[in-house]
Design an enzyme around this catalytic site. Structure first.
Site, PDB file in Angstrom:
ATOM      1  N   HIS A 100       0.795  -0.998  -0.011  1.00 61.11           N
ATOM      2  CA  HIS A 100       0.003  -0.004  -0.032  1.00 61.11           C
ATOM      3  C   HIS A 100       0.831   1.231  -0.058  1.00 61.11           C
ATOM      4  CE1 HIS A 100      -2.475  -3.042   2.363  1.00 61.11           C
ATOM      5  NE2 HIS A 100      -3.398  -2.498   1.833  1.00 61.11           N
ATOM      6  N   ASP A 103       2.323   2.048   3.471  1.00 59.84           N
ATOM      7  CA  ASP A 103       3.263   0.907   3.844  1.00 59.84           C
ATOM      8  C   ASP A 103       4.681   1.631   3.718  1.00 59.84           C
ATOM      9  OD1 ASP A 103       0.837  -0.614   4.171  1.00 59.84           O
ATOM     10  OD2 ASP A 103       1.509  -1.819   2.492  1.00 59.84           O
ATOM     11  N   ASP A 337      -0.750 -12.557   2.444  1.00 65.13           N
ATOM     12  CA  ASP A 337      -1.539 -11.419   3.448  1.00 65.13           C
ATOM     13  C   ASP A 337      -1.650 -12.021   4.532  1.00 65.13           C
ATOM     14  OD1 ASP A 337      -2.663  -9.147   4.280  1.00 65.13           O
ATOM     15  OD2 ASP A 337      -4.347  -9.156   2.660  1.00 65.13           O
TER      16      ASP A 337
HETATM   17  C1  XUL Z   1      -7.547  -6.619   4.364  1.00 63.76           C
HETATM   18  C2  XUL Z   1      -6.871  -6.852   3.172  1.00 63.76           C
HETATM   19  C3  XUL Z   1      -5.988  -5.813   2.559  1.00 63.76           C
HETATM   20  C4  XUL Z   1      -5.691  -5.936   0.989  1.00 63.76           C
HETATM   21  C5  XUL Z   1      -5.099  -4.800   0.591  1.00 63.76           C
HETATM   22  O1  XUL Z   1      -8.440  -7.562   4.702  1.00 63.76           O
HETATM   23  O2  XUL Z   1      -6.642  -7.988   2.631  1.00 63.76           O
HETATM   24  O3  XUL Z   1      -4.677  -5.969   3.073  1.00 63.76           O
HETATM   25  O4  XUL Z   1      -5.185  -7.277   0.663  1.00 63.76           O
HETATM   26  O5  XUL Z   1      -5.723  -3.535   0.807  1.00 63.76           O
HETATM   27 CO    CO Z   2      -5.749  -9.062   1.064  1.00 66.87          CO
END
Ligand code: XUL
Ligand code: CO
Length: 439
Positions: A100, A103, A337
């Site tokens: 992001h 980040d 993630d």
């Molecule tokens: C939130 C999520 C985010 C997205 C990117 O649940 O998964 O981190 O992957 O904004």
């Molecule tokens: Co995500």
């Protein structure tokens, strides 16, 4: 300067190894179904969880130290995170990262200053990339943390906030293109509502689509050739999020004529929050030609929120990889993630978490390939529809049937026989035999 001094380069040592800092199953060069594991599994590091998140929760402060020798909130710290991230990826053999905007750098009060910082840090990242084979998988704009987005970004009631979101997307696209990113993600964490009493759903959805169209036009104008992604999630932080699941998001994209530029970024934990399996979301995306990328993590069935755990469930990874192989692979990759549990607060834990995730997906790949090579599951599924391969069934599939003709056929038939058994238990036993039976 080495940051993770106690961690060597992580190597494949095989299933017998007791070394926690070695792969047991992920063997990058091993060929599975004609392709190297590393090509089947383009893993990515999530900047936010790995380099930023310190284990803060609703009840307590962070437990992990992610300062990497610099003062948090400074550009020195932003650069230290780049150093740490690249060392981390190189030691693990992870070839991609996702980010992001916020980040990468501390967000300033003024967007012009934030953008200047983004220019500086992306120069620094580019320089690092030159000396490695590490690439950017996707970028995104964080349009959910800042209080200005409390009513949404594309779905906000404030035109000023909407413009701010546009500015953030524009810059995040610039940086994604600069870093050669393959994709650009929209995750609509605040795109939804708490109550219909104050919400014009139709207006909000039209506005989100307008913003996405502008993003596509701008992205293409600056040479972005990759895919835009929607990352569906049903709830959290909003009570109801518009991109509830893959079917909903695909319907939205088609309604607004965005389906050619967008694919899905499917996250395992988001699928289960929507009441689906991970593989369901992958299948729905794939059959619509929209399986783009994956956020690889897992939830906890005892908890009702997004726990973002590292993938450990080999059955789930197997079913995921079966869907991915059947779909011919991903255009994107597997972005972890995922975050370490709060008490797993050392730098070694960061590595061990990625080793767990990469080994789990390697096992998933090996197992899925075995299921496909075995053929029994695919054959069963195909034969299950054989009544549509000839006679009246074929007429239906060929589009030659009318409702009257089918009704006449049914009249002649009297009552049809019950269809054959679905054999779910047999198929599950076959999967277990393939996973745990003799080599
Ligand atoms: C939130 C999520 C985010 C997205 C990117 O649940 O998964 O981190 O992957 O904004
Ligand atoms: Co995500």
């Amino acid at each position: 300067m080495e940051i993770f001094e106690n961690v060597p380069k992580i190597r494949y040592e095989g299933a017998e190894s007791k070394n926690p800092l070695a792969f047991k199953f992920y063997d990058a060069d091993r060929v599975v179904l004609g392709k190297k594991m590393s090509e089947h599994l383009p893993f990515a590091m999530a900047w936010w969880h790995n380099l930023c998140a310190e284990g803060t929760d609703m009840f307590g402060r962070g437990t992990a130290n992610k300062s990497f020798g610099a003062k948090p909130g400074t550009m020195e710290h932003a650069k230290a995170k780049v150093d740490a991230g690249f060392e981390f990826m190189q030691k693990l053999g992870v070839k991609y990262f996702c980010f992001h905007d916020v980040d990468l750098v501390p967000e300033a009060d003024d967007i012009k200053e934030t953008n200047k910082r983004l220019d500086e840090i992306s120069d620094y990242i580019l320089e690092k990339m030159k000396n490695t084979d590490i690439k950017c998988l996707w970028g995104t704009a964080n349009m959910f943390s800042n209080p200005r987005f409390m009513n949404g970004a594309g779905s906000t009631n404030s035109a000023d906030v909407y413009c701010f979101a546009a500015a953030q997307i524009k810059k995040a696209l610039d940086i994604t293109v600069k870093l050669g990113g393959k994709g650009y993600v929209f995750w609509g964490g605040r795109e939804g509502y708490e109550t219909l009493l104050n919400t014009d759903v139709a207006f909000e959805q039209d506005n989100i689509a307008r913003l996405m169209h502008m993003a596509v036009d701008y992205g293409r104008s600056i040479g972005f050739k990759g895919d835009f992604y929607i990352e569906p999630k049903p709830k959290e932080p909003m009570k109801h999020q518009y991109d509830f699941d893959a079917s909903t998001a695909i319907g939205f994209l088609r309604k607004y004529g965005l389906e050619k530029d967008f694919k899905m970024n499917i996250e395992a934990n988001h699928a289960t929050l929507a009441g689906h399996t991970f593989e369901h979301e992958l299948r729905i995306s794939a059959i619509n030609g929209m399986l783009g990328s994956i956020d690889a993590n897992q939830g906890d069935y005892l908890l009702g929120w997004d726990t973002d755990e590292f993938p450990f469930d080999v059955y789930s990874a197997t079913m995921c990889m079966y869907e991915v192989l059947k779909a011919g692979g991903l255009t994107g990759g597997f972005n972890f993630d995922a975050k370490c549990r709060r008490p797993s607060n050392t730098h070694e834990d960061m590595f061990e978490a990625y080793i767990l995730g990469m080994d789990t997906f390697a096992l998933g790949l090996i197992n899925a390939a075995k299921i496909i090579e075995d053929g029994r599951i695919d054959d069963f599924k195909k034969n299950r529809y054989s009544s549509f391969e000839s006679g009246i069934g074929k007429d239906i599939v060929d589009g030659k049937a009318t409702l009257e003709a089918l009704a006449a056929y049914a009249d002649k038939l009297g009552a049809p026989k019950n269809p054959e058994s679905g054999k779910q238990e047999r198929l599950e036993a076959v999967v277990n035999q393939i996973l745990f039976g003799a080599k």
